[in-house]
Design a protein around this motif. Structure first.
Motif, PDB file in Angstrom:
ATOM      1  N   THR A  10     -15.670  13.085  -1.434  1.00 35.08           N
ATOM      2  CA  THR A  10     -15.208  12.394  -0.264  1.00 35.08           C
ATOM      3  C   THR A  10     -16.699  11.550   0.111  1.00 35.08           C
ATOM      4  O   THR A  10     -16.595  10.507   0.964  1.00 35.08           O
ATOM      5  CB  THR A  10     -15.286  13.607   0.773  1.00 35.08           C
ATOM      6  OG1 THR A  10     -16.371  14.670   0.915  1.00 35.08           O
ATOM      7  CG2 THR A  10     -14.031  14.288   0.515  1.00 35.08           C
ATOM      8  N   LYS A  35     -16.407   8.372  -1.657  1.00 36.46           N
ATOM      9  CA  LYS A  35     -15.386   7.475  -1.183  1.00 36.46           C
ATOM     10  C   LYS A  35     -15.789   6.907   0.288  1.00 36.46           C
ATOM     11  O   LYS A  35     -15.579   5.609   0.350  1.00 36.46           O
ATOM     12  CB  LYS A  35     -13.949   8.242  -0.915  1.00 36.46           C
ATOM     13  CG  LYS A  35     -12.927   7.833  -0.183  1.00 36.46           C
ATOM     14  CD  LYS A  35     -11.826   8.757   0.436  1.00 36.46           C
ATOM     15  CE  LYS A  35     -10.740   8.133   1.131  1.00 36.46           C
ATOM     16  NZ  LYS A  35     -11.186   7.515   2.533  1.00 36.46           N
ATOM     17  N   SER A  36     -16.469   7.653   1.236  1.00 30.59           N
ATOM     18  CA  SER A  36     -17.009   7.076   2.240  1.00 30.59           C
ATOM     19  C   SER A  36     -17.991   6.088   2.177  1.00 30.59           C
ATOM     20  O   SER A  36     -18.386   5.220   2.961  1.00 30.59           O
ATOM     21  CB  SER A  36     -17.576   8.417   3.274  1.00 30.59           C
ATOM     22  OG  SER A  36     -18.741   8.977   2.487  1.00 30.59           O
ATOM     23  N   LEU A  54     -10.499  15.204  -2.390  1.00 26.16           N
ATOM     24  CA  LEU A  54     -10.011  14.185  -1.968  1.00 26.16           C
ATOM     25  C   LEU A  54      -8.728  14.555  -1.275  1.00 26.16           C
ATOM     26  O   LEU A  54      -8.165  13.692  -0.425  1.00 26.16           O
ATOM     27  CB  LEU A  54     -10.036  12.988  -2.658  1.00 26.16           C
ATOM     28  CG  LEU A  54     -11.414  12.491  -3.114  1.00 26.16           C
ATOM     29  CD1 LEU A  54     -11.138  11.299  -4.335  1.00 26.16           C
ATOM     30  CD2 LEU A  54     -12.009  11.958  -1.930  1.00 26.16           C
TER      31      LEU A  54
END
Length: 488
Positions: free
Chosen positions: A223, A226-227, A416
């Motif tokens: 995560t 991804k961010s 995710l």
């Protein structure tokens, strides 16, 4: 085509292998290249067939008649441009692909097909030697950041395409070097690792960032990755090994092929700290599984000095010709004999392993098999049946399980919140490779399951187009069948 009668004038000519006694002493590639004129003659065999079915046989949509014609005419730089228009890494596929294009070759209906794979490899080797393959970084950057997890052929292909579009691309790899199964699965005698390294040097000079020893989902939360990026592409592969759940499978000496092969690749690379060594030296080895991985285990075991190597295959021995129910141009399930098979292994078909036998210290010393047959009925799945009275005990100190993979690891998907199918592949739209989570894409074996290197490269290229479209609204990156001729 320039030589319309070439297929009638020249017979197929393949590279020859170094003698077995010579090549099993080392882990280097052992094919002897054809001379330039011989390669031109092989290119001349490509027919003016009207409809080139090789295009449909190739998952990449390579422009095969075009580069064959260029080779025939001695225009090697043009051949390289044509080949690279659809294939980022022909030096990999030219060594490792099972060549579905050749099975779809029109000439192959009643003659030996054109030697497409060998021509492909030699085009790339000439191009590297002549210095035609150079770093070509993008002229401008978009300001968009893309993270790619996994540095196998899918991840590398996507990285190069997205970098060409001007995005800042970082590839994350959990192993100590880049390449995925190209580096830690394929033995060096099939592809020496400097072949990977020279391509990586080009990619780094083009601006792609590689980060190793980064186990996403373990060392870095997915995560967070991804961010930190505008798009995330997962190309981790199908790495969950298939087990053989029979008595004795926990004995010392029952080893997964994908533990055995990566360790030996590291040994060849000079790594000293390998943990507990897995060696076939002076052992009776049984390789269970008849595919490419099993073949790789055979060649590696022989080079390690195994006392004997036997290969078990649960399927019946296939025919050398096309089965009647698999007509041209479809891929036929015919008998395939690799260079490793020819180095001294005994092959046994229609056989099933029932149990492993250990000594008092828990070491493998043998195994028990039975012959099997497949019962087929119209409209029903074949059923495996043991043949009574065929049990046999085999001496074995090392059993290598080359049984393929059951799916992908799920840690990243769970972090995710990605949807997965019953085989633990990550679900994604066939149209644009997008998952159920915004800005997360998936390609390669992690999407479609265990497959071929050409499919991995194709998936990476396709995913790159759709990620570029997601980021910019439109994309000039080619889809399959379009090519990309201005770039090499």
């Amino acid at each position: 085509m320039g030589k319309t009668t070439g297929f009638m004038e020249y017979e197929r000519q393949d590279e020859v292998y170094a003698p077995v006694k010579e090549r099993i002493k080392h882990y280097k590639e052992f094919t002897k290249p054809l001379k330039e004129k011989e390669l031109q003659n092989q290119g001349a065999r490509c027919m003016d067939c009207g409809i080139p079915f090789c295009h449909s046989g190739c998952p990449l949509g390579n422009l095969i008649p075009d580069f064959n014609d260029a080779v025939y005419r001695g225009k090697w730089e043009k051949a390289s441009e044509i080949l690279h228009a659809t294939n980022n890494f022909p030096e990999f596929t030219g060594r490792l692909c099972p060549a579905p294009c050749e099975e779809a070759c029109v000439l192959g209906i009643n003659e030996d097909p054109v030697s497409i794979e060998n021509i492909e490899k030699n085009i790339t080797e000439v191009a590297f030697k002549k210095g035609w393959i150079k770093p070509r970084p993008p002229q401008t950057r978009t300001g968009k950041k893309v993270a790619i997890v996994g540095s196998g052929p899918a991840g590398l292909a996507a990285a190069q395409q997205l970098n060409r579009a001007g995005h800042s691309v970082t590839v994350f790899e959990r192993d100590e070097k880049i390449g995925g199964l190209l580096r830690y699965g394929i033995p060096d005698f099939k592809m020496e690792k400097h072949i990977i390294d020279r391509r990586l040097k080009i990619m780094e000079e083009e601006g792609i960032c590689f980060k190793t020893n980064q186990h996403i989902g373990i060392d870095v939360d997915a995560t967070v990755l991804k961010s930190d990026h505008d798009a995330l592409l997962l190309c981790g592969g199908a790495t969950v090994k298939r087990n053989l759940p029979i008595p004795g499978s926990d004995l010392k000496g029952v080893v997964q092929a994908m533990d055995f092969l990566p360790q030996n690749n590291r040994r060849v690379d000079g790594v000293k700290d390998l943990g507990k060594e897995i060696l076939a030296t002076d052992k009776d080895v049984v390789v269970i599984g008849g595919g490419d991985t099993g073949s790789d285990c055979i060649g590696t075991s022989i080079r390690q000095g195994a006392k004997s190597v036997t290969n078990f295959e649960i399927m019946p021995k296939a025919t050398t010709g096309r089965p009647e129910h698999q007509p041209w141009p479809f891929w036929p399930m015919r008998l395939r004999t690799s260079s490793s098979h020819k180095e001294g292994a005994e092959r046994v078909f229609s056989i099933s392993t029932k149990k492993f036998i250990g000594d008092k210290n828990g070491n493998l010393k043998g195994l028990v098999t039975a012959e099997v047959e497949w019962i087929t009925k119209p409209g029903e799945r074949p059923v495996l049946k043991e043949v009574p009275g065929t049990e046999k005990e085999w001496k074995c100190e090392l059993a290598l399980l080359a049984l393929g993979f059951t799916g992908s690891e799920t840690t990243i998907a769970e972090q995710l919140g990605l949807d997965i199918d019953q085989r633990t592949n990550i679900k994604a739209s066939v149209k644009d490779y997008r998952t159920n989570v915004d800005s997360v894409f998936v390609a390669g074996d992690q999407r479609r399951g265990q497959s071929l290197i050409v499919w991995a490269i194709s998936e990476g290229r396709q995913a790159a187009h759709h990620i570029d479209t997601f980021l910019m609204g439109t994309s000039n990156l080619p889809l399959k069948g379009e090519g990309d001729l201005p770039r090499v």
